[in-house]
Design an enzyme around this catalytic site. Structure first.
Site, PDB file in Angstrom:
ATOM      1  N   ASP A 271      25.530 -12.696  40.847  1.00 45.81           N
ATOM      2  CA  ASP A 271      24.814 -12.460  39.596  1.00 45.81           C
ATOM      3  C   ASP A 271      25.836 -12.457  38.466  1.00 45.81           C
ATOM      4  OD1 ASP A 271      22.445 -12.211  40.954  1.00 45.81           O
ATOM      5  OD2 ASP A 271      22.466 -10.033  41.016  1.00 45.81           O
ATOM      6  N   GLY A 361      17.158 -19.485  33.488  1.00 43.78           N
ATOM      7  CA  GLY A 361      16.722 -20.064  32.229  1.00 43.78           C
ATOM      8  C   GLY A 361      16.698 -21.570  32.160  1.00 43.78           C
ATOM      9  N   ASP A 433      10.690 -13.420  42.510  1.00 42.75           N
ATOM     10  CA  ASP A 433      11.109 -12.032  42.289  1.00 42.75           C
ATOM     11  C   ASP A 433       9.886 -11.109  42.244  1.00 42.75           C
ATOM     12  OD1 ASP A 433      13.977 -12.353  41.989  1.00 42.75           O
ATOM     13  OD2 ASP A 433      13.536 -13.390  40.129  1.00 42.75           O
ATOM     14  N   ASN A 502      13.119 -13.016  47.023  1.00 38.86           N
ATOM     15  CA  ASN A 502      13.665 -11.696  46.751  1.00 38.86           C
ATOM     16  C   ASN A 502      12.584 -10.641  46.899  1.00 38.86           C
ATOM     17  OD1 ASN A 502      16.242 -12.889  45.662  1.00 38.86           O
ATOM     18  ND2 ASN A 502      14.838 -13.661  44.115  1.00 38.86           N
TER      19      ASN A 502
END
Length: 584
Positions: A271, A361, A433, A502
């Site tokens: 990350d 993004g 997510d 996730n």
């Protein structure tokens, strides 16, 4: 045309190896940077093929085909390369094709019906059957070597593995048997036999492979170096590089098991975000909280667990099968202006020869001047910087919602559709997510896939034993009325090639992966799934592989903090009999 700059050491090695300069046929799609870096790491320099005349002047051509068959052949035709390249190959001059660079040698592909290939090898390229196995074929697999050749002579069929990522494949026929250098098997189980496909071809001075040597770690670099060495020494299967003719042909006994094995992948995730000083750092937190505890004066600093390029290099040496960079703040800025992240990819690709995924993004973008860039144009910047796959998050949720609202009608407008059309669905990962929404009974959430919480789980705040998994956007800050199973199915329909699954509730808890969620998504899609969130011990990896059949498992914090190393995970999987790649 001058060769690209290289280190003095590389130049010296190139001189020792016959002064061969590699002509790289970069037709403008996908991650060619990694191929260039792998050639350089093997001790050779490259020049780009820019005109049809450059093909005629080449000593050896490397064609790193990436993307879809249609876009590759159309580009070759538009640039005027098709005729000269076909003639070059038919003259039996030194040629090495990678992945799509091998498929284009055949008569055509079912991926783009009606469009002719180069027609050098008889036969058509066809899709794997999604009813029998997960498609694309993504991951590390073995080779059954069918004949002797310098390219594969040093391949250990008992332990080595190479990296594949493809949905279409060629199969052996009596008409093309003399070309077959190695085969690989994929799929099978549940009463279905595995499928044998051609994983590399060779005849005379022409060699090509379905796998990616530039992404196959040290084994791949060794194979690529062996091919280039054979060109420099004029010894390609016993045939002079200046002459013509065939090598030993398809006779003789195969070396290695007829049935190879796709191994489970361990993915290291980084990350990445800017800290308060403007530096890119690898960070990690629980449910997106990545700051240290605050002080009375204000918020704490962004948690800094290392520099992304250095950490990715460490994981490569430890045996990571893939490295994933997730830019967790890029949704707040224009991704085309994200020069530091692009630089991270460029530098990482110089030292990390396994697949690199980047997310955060990636979508259509309008800059400050009002100019709009398509999702394909944005993604291409990351591919050219060194990414092999791109990960879509929020944009995929919006696309899935729109698809369901239209009743499943495809328009071609979504980022998933556009990118997969140009680069192939194997290049598109959807990062899901979700967070749990607890309900007392399945009837309380009739629109969603509701799962029962496992007995060892404490359940919801009111003791609820059921939940559905609500997908989130904007870095987990906003929930949407679509569940993880529906999202995964919709994204497969749109053209995604892989699901990164996730679970916000499990993130950072170190209690293991959410097995029920993984099983539900695995049962709903035919594309590969990567399990993420919750790993805290080596046992959690063997558990998720055994319980769900998932193809890959990802972890971040436990690797960054050196609580568990990737090599320890691999050792544990070997002890448990779970097929895993050894770091060579």
């Amino acid at each position: 045309m001058a060769a690209l700059s290289s280190t003095a050491a590389s130049a010296d090695v190139s001189e020792e190896r016959g002064k061969v300069v590699v002509s790289l046929l970069d037709y403008g799609a996908g991650n060619v940077r990694s191929v260039r870096n792998a050639i350089k790491a093997s001790g050779y320099t490259t020049v780009d093929v820019l005109t049809p005349e450059d093909i005629e002047k080449a000593q050896v051509i490397v064609f790193p085909g990436v993307g879809s068959f249609g876009s590759a052949m159309e580009t070759l035709n538009d640039k005027g390369f098709t005729g000269p390249l076909t003639e070059y190959i038919k003259q039996d001059r030194a040629f090495f094709g990678i992945c799509l660079g091998m498929q284009t040698l055949f008569d055509g592909s079912d991926e783009t019906p009606g469009l002719k290939g180069l027609g050098v090898i008889p036969g058509m390229v066809a899709s794997f059957d999604p009813a029998k196995t997960a498609v694309p074929h993504i991951g590390w697999n073995g080779l059954c070597v069918r004949k002797e050749h310098p390219f594969v002579d040093d391949f250990d069929t008992d332990g080595d593995a190479v990296y594949f990522v493809h949905s279409f494949r060629a199969t052996s026929t009596p008409e093309n048997e003399e070309w077959v250098l190695s085969t690989t098997t994929y799929g099978g189980g549940a009463g279905e036999p595995p499928e044998h496909f051609i994983s590399s071809v060779q005849k005379g001075n022409v060699t090509a492979c379905q796998f990616h040597p530039e992404k196959s770690g040290k084994v791949g670099l060794r194979l690529l170096g062996a091919f280039l060495d054979s060109v420099g020494k004029g010894k390609m299967g016993g045939v002079s590089a200046e002459g013509s003719g065939n090598s030993s042909g398809g006779g003789g006994s195969a070396r290695g098991n007829e049935d190879t094995k796709l191994v489970k992948r361990i993915v290291a995730c980084l990350d990445v975000r800017s800290n308060d000083q403007g530096d890119l750092v690898v960070t990690k937190g629980d449910q997106y909280d990545v700051r240290e505890a605050g002080t009375q004066e204000g918020k704490g600093d962004v948690r800094n667990l290392g520099k992304p390029v250095e950490l990715s290099g460490r994981y490569y040496e430890e045996g990571a099968d893939e490295v994933c960079f997730l830019n967790i703040t890029s949704f707040r800025q224009g991704v085309l202006d994200d020069l530091p992240m692009l630089k991270v990819l460029e530098l990482a690709s110089e030292r990390v020869f396994v697949p690199l995924t980047v997310g955060g993004g990636i979508r259509s973008h309008t800059d400050d001047s009002g100019k709009t860039y398509s999702a394909v144009e944005v993604a291409s910047r990351y591919f050219r910087a060194g990414a092999d796959k791109i990960s879509l998050g929020s944009d995929a949720v919006y696309a899935a919602e729109a698809l369901l609202k239209r009743g499943g009608e495809l328009t071609g407008d979504s980022s998933i559709e556009q990118i997969s059309h140009v680069y192939g669905k194997q290049a598109v990962v959807v990062s899901v997510d979700p967070r749990r929404v607890y309900v007392a009974n399945p009837e309380d959430a009739p629109k969603h896939t509701v799962l029962k919480v496992k007995e060892s789980d404490k359940g919801g705040p009111m003791g609820q034993r059921y939940c559905w998994y609500q997908c989130t956007v904007k870095g987990g800050r906003e929930g949407k009325d679509i569940d993880a199973v529906s999202l995964a199915k919709s994204c497969e329909t749109l053209g995604a090639g892989e699901i990164l699954l996730n679970c916000v509730d499990m993130d950072g808890q170190k209690d293991g992966f959410d097995l029920e969620l993984v099983k539900a998504v695995m049962g709903a899609v035919s594309i590969p799934v990567i399990a993420s969130s919750g790993a805290g011990a080596v046992e959690h990896f063997s558990e998720v592989f055994d319980a769900t059949g998932v193809q890959a498992a990802l972890a971040a914090g436990i690797f960054h903090r050196k609580e568990v190393s990737i090599s320890e995970v691999k050792d544990h999987l070997a002890e448990k009999g779970v097929p895993a790649r050894r770091a060579a």
